[in-house]
Design a protein around this motif. Structure first.
Motif, PDB file in Angstrom:
ATOM      1  N   VAL A  49       0.858  -1.186   0.000  1.00  0.00           N
ATOM      2  CA  VAL A  49       0.000   0.000   0.000  1.00  0.00           C
ATOM      3  C   VAL A  49       0.892   1.233   0.000  1.00  0.00           C
ATOM      4  N   VAL A  50       0.314   2.355  -0.408  1.00  0.00           N
ATOM      5  CA  VAL A  50       1.038   3.628  -0.397  1.00  0.00           C
ATOM      6  C   VAL A  50       0.355   4.536   0.605  1.00  0.00           C
ATOM      7  N   ALA A  51       1.096   4.975   1.618  1.00  0.00           N
ATOM      8  CA  ALA A  51       0.555   5.868   2.636  1.00  0.00           C
ATOM      9  C   ALA A  51       0.482   7.291   2.098  1.00  0.00           C
ATOM     10  N   LEU A  52      -0.258   8.142   2.794  1.00  0.00           N
ATOM     11  CA  LEU A  52      -0.356   9.543   2.388  1.00  0.00           C
ATOM     12  C   LEU A  52       1.018  10.206   2.279  1.00  0.00           C
ATOM     13  N   CYS A  53       1.934   9.797   3.143  1.00  0.00           N
ATOM     14  CA  CYS A  53       3.268  10.403   3.157  1.00  0.00           C
ATOM     15  C   CYS A  53       4.175   9.853   2.057  1.00  0.00           C
ATOM     16  N   GLY A  54       3.713   8.810   1.342  1.00  0.00           N
ATOM     17  CA  GLY A  54       4.508   8.230   0.271  1.00  0.00           C
ATOM     18  C   GLY A  54       5.204   6.930   0.641  1.00  0.00           C
ATOM     19  N   GLU A  55       5.170   6.544   1.902  1.00  0.00           N
ATOM     20  CA  GLU A  55       5.781   5.282   2.344  1.00  0.00           C
ATOM     21  C   GLU A  55       5.044   4.118   1.687  1.00  0.00           C
ATOM     22  N   VAL A  56       5.794   3.136   1.174  1.00  0.00           N
ATOM     23  CA  VAL A  56       5.219   1.962   0.532  1.00  0.00           C
ATOM     24  C   VAL A  56       5.588   0.734   1.359  1.00  0.00           C
ATOM     25  N   PHE A  57       4.578  -0.084   1.721  1.00  0.00           N
ATOM     26  CA  PHE A  57       4.819  -1.229   2.594  1.00  0.00           C
ATOM     27  C   PHE A  57       3.620  -2.173   2.547  1.00  0.00           C
TER      28      PHE A  57
ATOM     29  N   CYS B  49       2.060   8.496  11.977  1.00  0.00           N
ATOM     30  CA  CYS B  49       3.118   9.172  11.230  1.00  0.00           C
ATOM     31  C   CYS B  49       2.805  10.666  11.172  1.00  0.00           C
ATOM     32  N   PRO B  50       3.736  11.520  11.597  1.00  0.00           N
ATOM     33  CA  PRO B  50       3.478  12.965  11.596  1.00  0.00           C
ATOM     34  C   PRO B  50       3.171  13.518  10.206  1.00  0.00           C
ATOM     35  N   ASP B  51       3.843  13.002   9.177  1.00  0.00           N
ATOM     36  CA  ASP B  51       3.584  13.489   7.817  1.00  0.00           C
ATOM     37  C   ASP B  51       2.193  13.091   7.340  1.00  0.00           C
ATOM     38  N   CYS B  52       1.785  11.842   7.605  1.00  0.00           N
ATOM     39  CA  CYS B  52       0.434  11.402   7.239  1.00  0.00           C
ATOM     40  C   CYS B  52      -0.612  12.239   7.960  1.00  0.00           C
ATOM     41  N   LYS B  53      -0.373  12.485   9.231  1.00  0.00           N
ATOM     42  CA  LYS B  53      -1.311  13.259  10.047  1.00  0.00           C
ATOM     43  C   LYS B  53      -1.471  14.679   9.495  1.00  0.00           C
ATOM     44  N   ARG B  54      -0.366  15.299   9.125  1.00  0.00           N
ATOM     45  CA  ARG B  54      -0.387  16.660   8.573  1.00  0.00           C
ATOM     46  C   ARG B  54      -1.124  16.693   7.237  1.00  0.00           C
ATOM     47  N   ILE B  55      -0.833  15.745   6.356  1.00  0.00           N
ATOM     48  CA  ILE B  55      -1.479  15.688   5.033  1.00  0.00           C
ATOM     49  C   ILE B  55      -2.961  15.437   5.197  1.00  0.00           C
ATOM     50  N   TYR B  56      -3.333  14.499   6.072  1.00  0.00           N
ATOM     51  CA  TYR B  56      -4.745  14.190   6.304  1.00  0.00           C
ATOM     52  C   TYR B  56      -5.498  15.426   6.810  1.00  0.00           C
ATOM     53  N   ALA B  57      -4.880  16.144   7.731  1.00  0.00           N
ATOM     54  CA  ALA B  57      -5.516  17.355   8.267  1.00  0.00           C
ATOM     55  C   ALA B  57      -5.725  18.394   7.187  1.00  0.00           C
TER      56      ALA B  57
ATOM     57  N   LEU C  88      -6.195  17.783   4.026  1.00  0.00           N
ATOM     58  CA  LEU C  88      -7.241  17.294   3.128  1.00  0.00           C
ATOM     59  C   LEU C  88      -8.630  17.528   3.721  1.00  0.00           C
ATOM     60  N   LYS C  89      -8.753  17.395   5.030  1.00  0.00           N
ATOM     61  CA  LYS C  89     -10.036  17.591   5.707  1.00  0.00           C
ATOM     62  C   LYS C  89     -10.496  19.044   5.629  1.00  0.00           C
ATOM     63  N   LYS C  90      -9.548  19.971   5.575  1.00  0.00           N
ATOM     64  CA  LYS C  90      -9.875  21.410   5.539  1.00  0.00           C
ATOM     65  C   LYS C  90     -10.523  21.801   4.224  1.00  0.00           C
TER      66      LYS C  90
END
Length: 79
Positions: free
Chosen positions: A45-53, A66-74, A76-78
């Motif tokens: 899968v590819v996470a919002l931050c770009g990590e693939v696993f 993940c702080p980067d995923c959390k920031r990107i998700y926030a 997107l919600k705005k």
């Protein structure tokens, strides 16, 4: 036919004490429909931050995110 036993001395035995470096430091945000597929099929899968696993563990409530995923998700919600 003769069989020989070869003893390996390079084995690595570990006890799971909760400090294993294979455990994720934090969990990532991924597309919900891809989680089950990855867990069953072993696909990545590819996470919002770009990590693939591949998905190997489910996050429990209160798990570190993940702080980067959390920031990107926030962000997107705005919108």
């Amino acid at each position: 036919m003769e069989t020989q036993t070869i003893e390996r001395t390079d084995t690595d035995e570990r006890v799971d004490d909760g400090t294993d470096s294979d455990r994720p430091k934090h969990f990532h945000y991924v597309k919900k429909d891809k989680i089950a597929e990855s867990a069953v099929m072993g696909t990545h899968v590819v996470a919002l931050c770009g990590e693939v696993f591949p998905v190997t563990k489910a996050a429990k409530p209160g798990s570190p995110v993940c702080p980067d995923c959390k920031r990107i998700y926030a962000s997107l919600k705005k919108s």
